[in-house]
Design a protein around this motif. Structure first.
Motif, PDB file in Angstrom:
ATOM      1  N   UNK A   1       0.855  -1.191   0.000  1.00  0.00           N
ATOM      2  CA  UNK A   1       0.000   0.000   0.000  1.00  0.00           C
ATOM      3  C   UNK A   1       0.894   1.244   0.000  1.00  0.00           C
ATOM      4  N   UNK A   2       0.299   2.417  -0.205  1.00  0.00           N
ATOM      5  CA  UNK A   2       1.113   3.637  -0.271  1.00  0.00           C
ATOM      6  C   UNK A   2       1.860   3.937   1.038  1.00  0.00           C
ATOM      7  N   UNK A   3       3.078   4.445   0.912  1.00  0.00           N
ATOM      8  CA  UNK A   3       3.863   4.869   2.069  1.00  0.00           C
ATOM      9  C   UNK A   3       3.266   6.167   2.616  1.00  0.00           C
ATOM     10  N   UNK A   4       3.594   6.488   3.865  1.00  0.00           N
ATOM     11  CA  UNK A   4       3.094   7.723   4.462  1.00  0.00           C
ATOM     12  C   UNK A   4       4.003   8.165   5.598  1.00  0.00           C
ATOM     13  N   UNK A   5       3.827   9.412   6.041  1.00  0.00           N
ATOM     14  CA  UNK A   5       4.560   9.963   7.177  1.00  0.00           C
ATOM     15  C   UNK A   5       3.642   9.926   8.393  1.00  0.00           C
ATOM     16  N   UNK A   6       4.220   9.702   9.583  1.00  0.00           N
ATOM     17  CA  UNK A   6       3.429   9.665  10.805  1.00  0.00           C
ATOM     18  C   UNK A   6       4.293  10.078  11.990  1.00  0.00           C
ATOM     19  N   UNK A   7       3.650  10.529  13.045  1.00  0.00           N
ATOM     20  CA  UNK A   7       4.341  10.821  14.302  1.00  0.00           C
ATOM     21  C   UNK A   7       3.732   9.958  15.396  1.00  0.00           C
ATOM     22  N   UNK A   8       4.556   9.655  16.391  1.00  0.00           N
ATOM     23  CA  UNK A   8       4.095   8.842  17.524  1.00  0.00           C
ATOM     24  C   UNK A   8       4.920   9.219  18.752  1.00  0.00           C
ATOM     25  N   UNK A   9       4.274   9.266  19.898  1.00  0.00           N
ATOM     26  CA  UNK A   9       4.965   9.554  21.161  1.00  0.00           C
ATOM     27  C   UNK A   9       5.465   8.255  21.772  1.00  0.00           C
ATOM     28  N   UNK A  10       6.602   8.351  22.472  1.00  0.00           N
ATOM     29  CA  UNK A  10       7.141   7.177  23.135  1.00  0.00           C
ATOM     30  C   UNK A  10       8.287   7.526  24.058  1.00  0.00           C
ATOM     31  N   UNK A  11       8.688   6.567  24.862  1.00  0.00           N
ATOM     32  CA  UNK A  11       9.801   6.753  25.781  1.00  0.00           C
ATOM     33  C   UNK A  11      11.129   6.845  25.029  1.00  0.00           C
ATOM     34  N   UNK A  12      11.170   6.330  23.808  1.00  0.00           N
ATOM     35  CA  UNK A  12      12.333   6.405  22.924  1.00  0.00           C
ATOM     36  C   UNK A  12      11.819   6.197  21.498  1.00  0.00           C
ATOM     37  N   UNK A  13      12.708   6.297  20.539  1.00  0.00           N
ATOM     38  CA  UNK A  13      12.297   6.066  19.152  1.00  0.00           C
ATOM     39  C   UNK A  13      11.850   4.613  18.964  1.00  0.00           C
ATOM     40  N   UNK A  14      12.521   3.679  19.610  1.00  0.00           N
ATOM     41  CA  UNK A  14      12.139   2.259  19.502  1.00  0.00           C
ATOM     42  C   UNK A  14      10.745   2.018  20.050  1.00  0.00           C
TER      43      UNK A  14
END
Length: 90
Positions: A49-62
């Motif tokens: 499917x098409x790629x997209x950009x997204x943001x997400x909160x977390x304790x680290x990037x992992x």
């Protein structure tokens, strides 16, 4: 003429040294951002499917990456994988 060449070489050496120091600073900051908590930005690469950009909160990037992967999987896109782009300031 000889002194001009020596001074020119010294100035060139200083410019190169400054460039290396600045580049080292950027990579150190990028590494610190990876392990920092907050909002992280991802390019979500998808196979079917098409790629997209997204943001997400977390304790680290992992942590944020795994949360975003779980969301993609739950929404019926199991062939998508978030690729970390950086931490969003603010």
């Amino acid at each position: 003429m000889k002194i001009t060449s020596i001074i020119g070489a010294a100035v060139a050496g200083l410019i190169v040294a400054a460039g290396v120091a600045v580049a080292g600073n950027f990579s150190s900051s990028h590494r610190t951002d990876f392990y920092a908590s907050g909002t992280h930005q991802f390019y979500v690469w998808c196979q079917a499917s098409p790629d997209y950009m997204a943001t997400e909160s977390g304790a680290s990037a992992s942590d944020a990456q795994m949360k975003l992967y779980a969301k993609a999987k739950a929404s019926g896109k199991p062939n998508c994988w978030p690729v970390w782009q950086g931490r969003v300031s603010g």
